[in-house]
Write a protein that holds these residues in place. Structure first.
Motif, PDB file in Angstrom:
ATOM      1  N   THR A 150       0.857  -1.184   0.000  1.00  0.00           N
ATOM      2  CA  THR A 150       0.000   0.000   0.000  1.00  0.00           C
ATOM      3  C   THR A 150       0.893   1.235   0.000  1.00  0.00           C
ATOM      4  O   THR A 150       1.704   1.417   0.900  1.00  0.00           O
ATOM      5  N   PHE A 151       0.718   2.053  -1.004  1.00  0.00           N
ATOM      6  CA  PHE A 151       1.487   3.284  -1.109  1.00  0.00           C
ATOM      7  C   PHE A 151       0.785   4.404  -0.347  1.00  0.00           C
ATOM      8  O   PHE A 151      -0.421   4.333  -0.089  1.00  0.00           O
ATOM      9  N   ALA A 152       1.538   5.447   0.003  1.00  0.00           N
ATOM     10  CA  ALA A 152       0.976   6.606   0.695  1.00  0.00           C
ATOM     11  C   ALA A 152      -0.118   7.234  -0.175  1.00  0.00           C
ATOM     12  O   ALA A 152      -0.077   7.152  -1.409  1.00  0.00           O
ATOM     13  N   SER A 153      -1.090   7.851   0.477  1.00  0.00           N
ATOM     14  CA  SER A 153      -2.199   8.491  -0.238  1.00  0.00           C
ATOM     15  C   SER A 153      -1.698   9.605  -1.142  1.00  0.00           C
ATOM     16  O   SER A 153      -0.783  10.349  -0.778  1.00  0.00           O
ATOM     17  N   LEU A 154      -2.313   9.697  -2.299  1.00  0.00           N
ATOM     18  CA  LEU A 154      -2.047  10.783  -3.244  1.00  0.00           C
ATOM     19  C   LEU A 154      -3.175  11.788  -3.101  1.00  0.00           C
ATOM     20  O   LEU A 154      -4.340  11.403  -2.984  1.00  0.00           O
ATOM     21  N   ASN A 155      -2.866  13.076  -3.108  1.00  0.00           N
ATOM     22  CA  ASN A 155      -3.861  14.133  -2.948  1.00  0.00           C
ATOM     23  C   ASN A 155      -4.195  14.768  -4.288  1.00  0.00           C
ATOM     24  O   ASN A 155      -3.293  15.080  -5.070  1.00  0.00           O
ATOM     25  N   PHE A 156      -5.484  14.965  -4.527  1.00  0.00           N
ATOM     26  CA  PHE A 156      -5.953  15.593  -5.754  1.00  0.00           C
ATOM     27  C   PHE A 156      -6.926  16.710  -5.397  1.00  0.00           C
ATOM     28  O   PHE A 156      -7.798  16.527  -4.555  1.00  0.00           O
ATOM     29  N   ASP A 157      -6.766  17.872  -6.067  1.00  0.00           N
ATOM     30  CA  ASP A 157      -7.639  18.997  -5.772  1.00  0.00           C
ATOM     31  C   ASP A 157      -8.426  19.480  -6.994  1.00  0.00           C
ATOM     32  O   ASP A 157      -9.114  20.490  -6.947  1.00  0.00           O
ATOM     33  N   LYS A 158      -8.309  18.718  -8.103  1.00  0.00           N
ATOM     34  CA  LYS A 158      -9.093  19.073  -9.286  1.00  0.00           C
ATOM     35  C   LYS A 158      -9.339  17.831 -10.135  1.00  0.00           C
ATOM     36  O   LYS A 158      -8.607  16.840 -10.055  1.00  0.00           O
ATOM     37  N   ALA A 159     -10.389  17.916 -10.936  1.00  0.00           N
ATOM     38  CA  ALA A 159     -10.744  16.811 -11.824  1.00  0.00           C
ATOM     39  C   ALA A 159      -9.662  16.618 -12.876  1.00  0.00           C
ATOM     40  O   ALA A 159      -8.975  17.574 -13.265  1.00  0.00           O
ATOM     41  N   GLY A 160      -9.485  15.388 -13.302  1.00  0.00           N
ATOM     42  CA  GLY A 160      -8.493  15.089 -14.332  1.00  0.00           C
ATOM     43  C   GLY A 160      -8.190  13.605 -14.366  1.00  0.00           C
ATOM     44  O   GLY A 160      -8.728  12.816 -13.586  1.00  0.00           O
ATOM     45  N   ILE A 161      -7.301  13.230 -15.278  1.00  0.00           N
ATOM     46  CA  ILE A 161      -6.853  11.851 -15.401  1.00  0.00           C
ATOM     47  C   ILE A 161      -5.371  11.829 -15.046  1.00  0.00           C
ATOM     48  O   ILE A 161      -4.580  12.587 -15.616  1.00  0.00           O
ATOM     49  N   TYR A 162      -5.021  10.967 -14.118  1.00  0.00           N
ATOM     50  CA  TYR A 162      -3.662  10.888 -13.591  1.00  0.00           C
ATOM     51  C   TYR A 162      -3.158   9.457 -13.742  1.00  0.00           C
ATOM     52  O   TYR A 162      -3.891   8.504 -13.461  1.00  0.00           O
ATOM     53  N   THR A 163      -1.916   9.321 -14.190  1.00  0.00           N
ATOM     54  CA  THR A 163      -1.359   8.007 -14.448  1.00  0.00           C
ATOM     55  C   THR A 163      -0.115   7.774 -13.600  1.00  0.00           C
ATOM     56  O   THR A 163       0.763   8.642 -13.515  1.00  0.00           O
ATOM     57  N   TYR A 164      -0.046   6.591 -12.999  1.00  0.00           N
ATOM     58  CA  TYR A 164       1.084   6.184 -12.162  1.00  0.00           C
ATOM     59  C   TYR A 164       1.512   4.784 -12.575  1.00  0.00           C
ATOM     60  O   TYR A 164       0.719   4.018 -13.125  1.00  0.00           O
TER      61      TYR A 164
END
Length: 129
Positions: free
Chosen positions: A52-66
């Protein structure tokens, strides 16, 4: 009168699961999380079969790739998994709130998500003989 309501950021955690064919998971393996630019964000060891990786924070709509990769170790006789798993996070806005959907695919394009509530990404290992 104008009213402005700020959307509260959302946190998303990425998870994977490790299995070891031929024996129990008694050794630790390192897993790396990269952003879309290839920058290493975090290295995490498995806890049993879970990563389990640390939480990622998002503050706007979009598509994010990891990208999630297993880091090759030095255990003698071990064949390490070179699979790359891509996690695509879609952040959408509904009723002034952010919502997330995560889809996992492995490097051959197969959907690696087995259950919508618990993503199951198997990074397998086998013992060389």
């Amino acid at each position: 009168m104008n009213t402005f309501s700020e959307i509260e950021p959302i946190k998303v955690s990425l998870e994977a699961y490790k299995s070891l064919m031929g024996r129990g998971l008694k050794i630790k393996f390192d897993f790396e999380l990269y952003d879309s630019t290839g920058q290493l964000l975090e290295t995490k060891m498995n806890d049993g079969s879970s990563i389990t990786f640390a939480s990622l924070n998002f503050d706007k709509a979009g598509i994010y790739t990891y990208t999630i990769k297993e880091k090759a170790g030095t255990e003698k006789g071990m064949s390490y998994d070179s699979k790359t798993v891509t996690a695509t996070i879609v952040i959408s806005e509904a009723d002034n709130k952010l919502e997330s959907t995560v889809t996992y695919t492995d490097d051959d394009g197969q959907n690696a998500q087995m259950n919508s509530s618990i993503p199951l990404v198997r990074l397998n290992q086998s013992r060389s003989r």
